[in-house]
Scaffold this motif. Structure first.
Motif, mmCIF file in Angstrom:
data_model
loop_
_atom_site.group_PDB
_atom_site.id
_atom_site.type_symbol
_atom_site.label_atom_id
_atom_site.label_comp_id
_atom_site.label_asym_id
_atom_site.label_seq_id
_atom_site.Cartn_x
_atom_site.Cartn_y
_atom_site.Cartn_z
ATOM 1 N N VAL A 634 -30.013 -57.062 -15.983
ATOM 2 C CA VAL A 634 -29.282 -56.330 -17.031
ATOM 3 C C VAL A 634 -28.422 -55.225 -16.404
ATOM 4 C CG1 VAL A 634 -29.539 -54.818 -19.042
ATOM 5 C CG2 VAL A 634 -30.991 -56.844 -18.801
ATOM 6 N N LEU A 635 -29.004 -54.508 -15.454
ATOM 7 C CA LEU A 635 -28.259 -53.435 -14.798
ATOM 8 C C LEU A 635 -27.092 -53.994 -13.991
ATOM 9 C CD1 LEU A 635 -31.234 -51.196 -13.584
ATOM 10 C CD2 LEU A 635 -29.646 -50.727 -15.446
ATOM 11 N N GLN A 636 -27.281 -55.168 -13.416
ATOM 12 C CA GLN A 636 -26.191 -55.800 -12.675
ATOM 13 C C GLN A 636 -25.024 -56.120 -13.609
ATOM 14 O OE1 GLN A 636 -27.261 -59.091 -10.059
ATOM 15 N NE2 GLN A 636 -25.422 -60.217 -10.690
ATOM 16 N N GLY A 637 -25.343 -56.649 -14.770
ATOM 17 C CA GLY A 637 -24.286 -56.945 -15.749
ATOM 18 C C GLY A 637 -23.566 -55.685 -16.217
ATOM 19 N N ALA A 638 -24.337 -54.586 -16.379
ATOM 20 C CA ALA A 638 -23.722 -53.332 -16.818
ATOM 21 C C ALA A 638 -22.763 -52.802 -15.754
ATOM 22 C CB ALA A 638 -24.805 -52.305 -17.123
ATOM 23 N N ALA A 639 -23.162 -52.932 -14.472
ATOM 24 C CA ALA A 639 -22.290 -52.458 -13.405
ATOM 25 C C ALA A 639 -21.026 -53.307 -13.309
ATOM 26 C CB ALA A 639 -23.040 -52.466 -12.082
ATOM 27 N N LEU A 640 -21.193 -54.624 -13.436
ATOM 28 C CA LEU A 640 -20.016 -55.501 -13.374
ATOM 29 C C LEU A 640 -19.069 -55.256 -14.547
ATOM 30 C CD1 LEU A 640 -21.586 -58.885 -12.166
ATOM 31 C CD2 LEU A 640 -19.985 -57.405 -10.929
#
Length: 929
Positions: A634-640
């Motif tokens: 989820v955090l990866q998607g938020a950063a992207l």
């Protein structure tokens, strides 16, 4: 009633005998037998028993004229006009005559007499007792011994413009008359031996008012000047009374038998007799015997002291002129009383420590403020030496604005006199003359005395009554530990910096400080949050974050409910701060910072790049430290999503992704920045062979050198990469990206790459080149055959006659008729068709389009022969450099092409073979048949 015995006596006048400067300094001698006198208009007027009127100037020059034939009894010199009124007799037993003189005008050397009329109060003759004339020349009053008063109204200098009437009748002789003018109201005071009356002359009926049942003797009444409200003075033997037109005023117990009363410039002059006075009903008994002593006393009624007192012998009258008093005596002498100057009088009072009297005298003499201040200072010094510190400080307070405050402050710095110093400093502040040091000293006095009530009264005074430096007061109160008072003062006078400094540093009231900032206007709230934001964030993180969210989006100062009800404000203009400037406030509060930044990009999608960069860093930190795979995804998607928003700074975002080893972000940014080689190198560093080949396939069309780099990468690997090398060679072979020799040299460095790896590549390359050679040789043969055919045709045209056998027009396809036009290209035309369609007389209309194409190609080649940069760039970018060079050779870039053309209509001449060949190929000369 004021007892004059208690009044202090001074000698404020200097007595001198008038000397005659023209007679060797001898005493000046008055004319003999003076019966009446007066002064004004710069001279003293004397009337003697011989009916002569004398004028005495300041230089003691005498002049005279005969006014009457018998005697002169009364004189009245107006002060504002050059008019002299006299009363006298021309014949014995006849009623007195009143004469009005104008000394400025002359009649046979004497003053001009403008009017003469008899003084008759009725049908019976009587003597004149007193006389008074109004300064406006519209009223004249004559008093008689039978108790009547005659009033002349109108222009007193002319008969036709005035009328005379009997104003007052009685049985008691008239002893005094005086006109009083107040605004537009005119009064006449009438004094007799027994009563005092007042008439209002501005009213038609002339109403009369009896003021008192006490009268006075002859010449014992006077009128004060306007500074004393023009009061009527009546000097009785027991008291001196002052009267207003409607009532009796103050009374002074000046005992003694009064012979004369005068008023001049604030002084009352009384002439009394030492012996007891006779019954005042005896009208004519005021005369004195030669042996009687007379006492002349000058009173200052305002300041209640006797300015002068001395005894004289047989005074005729006392006159005021030229700023002094002149005393006339019957022995012919004249004395002058000259008043001492104010400074001398004050020094006399100072020597006797009569400071109060000196102050009153200075005020009555209209001394300037500097002089008064000096008296107050001396009085204060006197009281200070005596030990009366309370009284001294009151005098020093009166010196404010003139005396240097430090002079007073030094005297009262003793702790025992601190309350006196406090009173003085308070007075300084009330007059807005206190500086920062005075304010500091006053507040220190309050704190030393622990006088909280006075302190609160001082700092809680209304806005219009603040006479001190508020900032200094706040500093002193804070230093003395009176924090609540300092906070009150800072809040009331909107010293926001000090209010917050005390709340945060001294009282540690962080919540109240935060509330206070939330009520400030935008600019001040912004500056204070920048100053104290870190402190507030440390102690009140949630409230501070909430305030910053509002400050950076749509700030509106918060107000109490009562204030909102009482203030009817229009729509306020919303302001917002730059959120990027407050990021440093959250240095140790990442959770609050994340909430703040996410709020900002939600409310303000176009926030500054710094906001997005900081939020990206926070999300990458969370991603790097997260252990849960689901949460990490989820955090990866938020950063992207932040990277795809295009609001971050490319360089900063790339560095952040590399620092946190965020592979997806790094690859996305490389692709976004078209850094395709970086993408492949990233895969190479991670030894992702498949990704390397995939990157070449994906981005190879944009950068063909990727395949060459991939081949070199795999060639340097000692691992078995035959499969990947085969894929790269296949693509290089299909697109002819590298010369075969370079491929062989590249793979020669790999010990695991055998000949079988490049066997198929080399076979295919050799087969294609062989096929290319065969195609090129076939084209060469074809071009040679065509060239030989053209040469043969040109030779035939040169050596053999051309037979034109065309029977139809090449334009209209109709049978040819003369005249006609024939070209060597075998096209023939009617003359009229040729002229209609031909663009040039020297060119065949049918062959012109094709010829132009050839000429344009030659010109283009000629223009491109000097384009060295274009040639170099095309040679560098081409896969087959030899073909580029051959193409430029074919265009004639490396040789000079010269076109030789004949002028239109000329015949073919003899020239070089090459020039003729080119000419005949491109230009067909017409022949007219």
């Amino acid at each position: 009633m004021a007892a004059f015995l208690q009044w202090r006596r001074f000698v404020f006048f200097d007595k001198e005998t008038v000397k005659d400067a023209g007679d060797n300094g001898k005493n000046f001698v008055l004319p003999v037998g003076i019966s009446a006198c007066d002064s004004g208009r710069g001279h003293i007027v004397l009337g003697d028993i011989l009916s002569v009127i004398w004028f005495l100037t300041r230089s003691l020059q005498l002049s005279s004229f005969q006014a009457y034939k018998l005697r002169v009894t009364h004189l009245y010199q107006l002060k504002q006009h050059s008019i002299l009124v006299t009363v006298g007799q021309d014949e014995q037993g006849i009623n007195p005559l009143v004469k009005v003189w104008n000394p400025d005008k002359r009649d046979s050397g004497n003053p001009l007499c403008t009017r003469i009329f008899p003084a008759i109060p009725g049908n019976k003759p009587t003597e004149v007792s007193c006389l008074s004339v109004h300064e406006n020349l519209n009223f004249m009053a004559i008093g008689f011994t039978d108790g009547s008063v005659v009033l002349t109204k109108g222009d007193i200098t002319r008969d036709r413009h005035s009328k005379t009437l009997t104003l007052h009748e009685g049985t008691c002789p008239i002893t005094g008359l005086a006109f009083r003018q107040q605004s537009k109201v005119t009064h006449l005071f009438v004094a007799t031996l027994e009563k005092v009356h007042c008439y209002t002359l501005s009213v038609k009926e002339y109403p009369k008012l009896e003021l008192d049942t006490h009268g006075c003797a002859l010449r014992c009444s006077a009128l004060t000047d306007p500074s004393q409200d023009s009061q009527f003075i009546v000097a009785g033997d027991e008291c001196v009374y002052l009267y207003q037109p409607d009532e009796r005023g103050p009374c002074f117990a000046f005992d003694g038998h009064k012979l004369l009363a005068h008023w001049h410039r604030g002084y009352l002059l009384l002439l009394t007799r030492d012996t007891k006075s006779p019954n005042k009903s005896e009208f004519g008994s005021r005369e004195t015997s030669p042996s009687e002593k007379q006492i002349l006393t000058i009173y200052d009624l305002d300041n209640k002291f006797i300015a002068y007192s001395a005894s004289f012998d047989d005074i005729i009258d006392v006159l005021a002129e030229w700023g002094s008093f002149y005393i006339l005596t019957r022995d012919g002498k004249m004395f002058v009383l000259q008043e001492k100057d104010t400074q001398t009088k004050l020094e006399m009072l100072f020597k006797k420590n009569l400071f109060v009297m000196a102050i009153n005298l200075a005020k009555s003499q209209h001394l300037d403020s500097d002089g008064l201040s000096e008296i107050f200072r001396q009085y204060g010094d006197h009281l200070y030496v005596k030990g009366d510190h309370d009284g001294a400080i009151q005098q020093y307070i009166r010196t404010i604005r003139k005396l240097e405050p430090s002079y007073v402050i030094r005297k009262f710095l003793d702790a025992q006199r601190i309350h006196n110093l406090t009173a003085y400093l308070q007075a300084l502040h009330r007059q807005s003359l206190a500086n920062a040091d005075h304010t500091t000293l006053l507040l220190n006095c309050y704190t030393k005395l622990k006088d909280s009530s006075k302190l609160e009264e001082f700092i809680k005074s209304s806005e219009s009554e603040v006479h001190f430096d508020v900032e200094i007061a706040i500093k002193v109160l804070r230093q003395a530990g009176y924090h609540s008072h300092a906070v009150f003062l800072a809040e009331r006078h909107q010293h926001h910096k000090w209010y917050l400094k005390i709340q945060l540093e001294d009282l540690k009231n962080y919540q109240e400080a935060l509330r206070y900032i939330g009520r400030l206007p935008f600019d001040q709230a912004e500056s204070n949050m920048k100053r104290y934001g870190k402190t507030l964030m440390h102690h009140v993180p949630d409230g501070t974050t909430l305030l910053l969210k509002g400050l950076c989006t749509d700030y509106q100062p918060s107000r109490d409910a009562m204030e909102r009800d009482s203030l009817d404000r229009g729509p306020a203009v919303a302001k917002k701060a730059n959120s990027e400037e407050f990021i440093s406030v959250f240095a140790n509060n990442p959770r609050e910072l994340r909430a703040f930044l996410e709020h900002m990009i939600e409310v303000e999608p176009f926030s500054s790049q710094g906001v997005y960069d900081t939020l990206l860093e926070l999300r990458l930190q969370d991603w790097a430290h997260e252990q849960d795979s689901e949460r990490k995804k989820v955090l990866q998607g938020a950063a992207l999503s932040l990277l795809r928003s295009d609001n971050t700074v490319f360089d900063k975002a790339l560095v952040l992704c590399q620092m946190h080893n965020f592979k997806e972000g790094v690859l996305y940014l490389y692709e976004k920045g078209k850094l395709y080689q970086q993408i492949m190198h990233y895969h190479m560093q991670n030894e992702e062979y498949g990704k390397v080949v995939e990157a070449c396939k994906r981005y190879g069309d944009q950068e063909v050198c990727l395949w060459e780099q991939a081949l070199g990468y795999f060639a340097r690997k000692e691992e078995d990469c035959k499969a990947y090398i085969s894929q790269v060679l296949e693509h290089i072979d299909q697109n002819n990206l590298m010369p075969p020799l370079l491929v062989v040299q590249t793979l020669a460095h790999n010990s695991t790459a055998t000949l079988s790896v490049i066997k198929d590549y080399l076979i295919n390359k050799l087969q294609r080149e062989s096929q290319q050679i065969e195609d090129d040789e076939r084209k060469i043969r074809q071009y040679r055959e065509e060239t030989a055919h053209l040469r043969a045709e040109i030779q035939e045209l040169r050596s053999s006659a051309k037979i034109f056998q065309k029977t139809k027009c090449s334009m209209c396809n109709s049978p040819l008729e003369l005249p006609s036009v024939h070209f060597l290209c075998s096209h023939s035309f009617h003359q009229h068709c040729f002229e209609s369609y031909a663009e040039s007389e020297a060119e065949c209309p049918t062959c012109t389009p094709e010829n132009r194409k050839v000429m344009d190609m030659l010109r283009a080649q000629d223009q491109k022969r000097d384009l060295h940069d274009h040639f170099t760039r095309q040679l560098r970018c081409s896969n087959d450099g030899f073909s580029v060079v051959a193409d430029y050779f074919g265009r004639g870039v490396f040789n000079k092409l010269t076109l030789v053309t004949d002028p239109p209509g000329s015949k073919v001449g003899v020239g070089s073979l090459e020039a003729d060949l080119q000419r005949d190929l491109l230009i067909h000369t017409k022949r007219n048949t």
